[in-house]
Design a protein around this motif. Sequence first.
Motif, PDB file in Angstrom:
ATOM      1  N   ARG A 121     -54.817-123.256  29.258  1.00 36.43           N
ATOM      2  CA  ARG A 121     -55.216-124.210  28.223  1.00 36.43           C
ATOM      3  C   ARG A 121     -55.279-123.630  26.812  1.00 36.43           C
ATOM      4  O   ARG A 121     -55.663-124.317  25.874  1.00 36.43           O
ATOM      5  N   THR A 122     -54.923-122.379  26.619  1.00 32.45           N
ATOM      6  CA  THR A 122     -54.982-121.756  25.294  1.00 32.45           C
ATOM      7  C   THR A 122     -53.724-122.052  24.501  1.00 32.45           C
ATOM      8  O   THR A 122     -52.627-122.041  25.032  1.00 32.45           O
ATOM      9  N   VAL A 165     -58.892-123.806  22.747  1.00 33.52           N
ATOM     10  CA  VAL A 165     -58.823-124.621  23.951  1.00 33.52           C
ATOM     11  C   VAL A 165     -59.269-125.996  23.476  1.00 33.52           C
ATOM     12  O   VAL A 165     -60.413-126.152  23.035  1.00 33.52           O
ATOM     13  N   VAL A 184     -63.833-123.161  27.963  1.00 34.93           N
ATOM     14  CA  VAL A 184     -63.222-123.991  29.006  1.00 34.93           C
ATOM     15  C   VAL A 184     -64.287-124.524  29.959  1.00 34.93           C
ATOM     16  O   VAL A 184     -65.380-123.970  30.050  1.00 34.93           O
TER      17      VAL A 184
END
Length: 130
Positions: free
Chosen positions: A16-17, A30, A102
């Motif tokens: 997700r980065t 994120v 996250v």
Amino acid sequence: MVAAQDVRRVALGLPRTYEALVRDRVKFKVGRIVYLSISPDETTMGFAHPKEERAALVAAQPDKFLMPVPSDERYNWVQVRLAALDPDELDELVVDAWCMAVPRGVAVAELSRRGLIGPGRGRPTQEEKR
């Protein structure tokens, strides 16, 4: 000693980065949450870190860690000199900062994949609790 490209390699390897350029600073995010930032001269890195722990971190290693700029003191944030880090320290700082950005399930899955938690490591798994 590590450099900005090392930070990029570790950060972009995390789920997700994504990377963004904001006012001459490379930031790793994120969603809308910034968890890493590299200074324009690439000598320091700001990273997510619990506010209540940062004074002790800076006091313990003032040659390595710095308090955030005054405008960032309200955030969970601290800075580190990249030249003072080794690759293992960088990996730990980046992953810990990412975990603050996250959802818990995503962090647990990645830490398990890396062998940092699970049987015999870190926090007990559900099976170990039984």
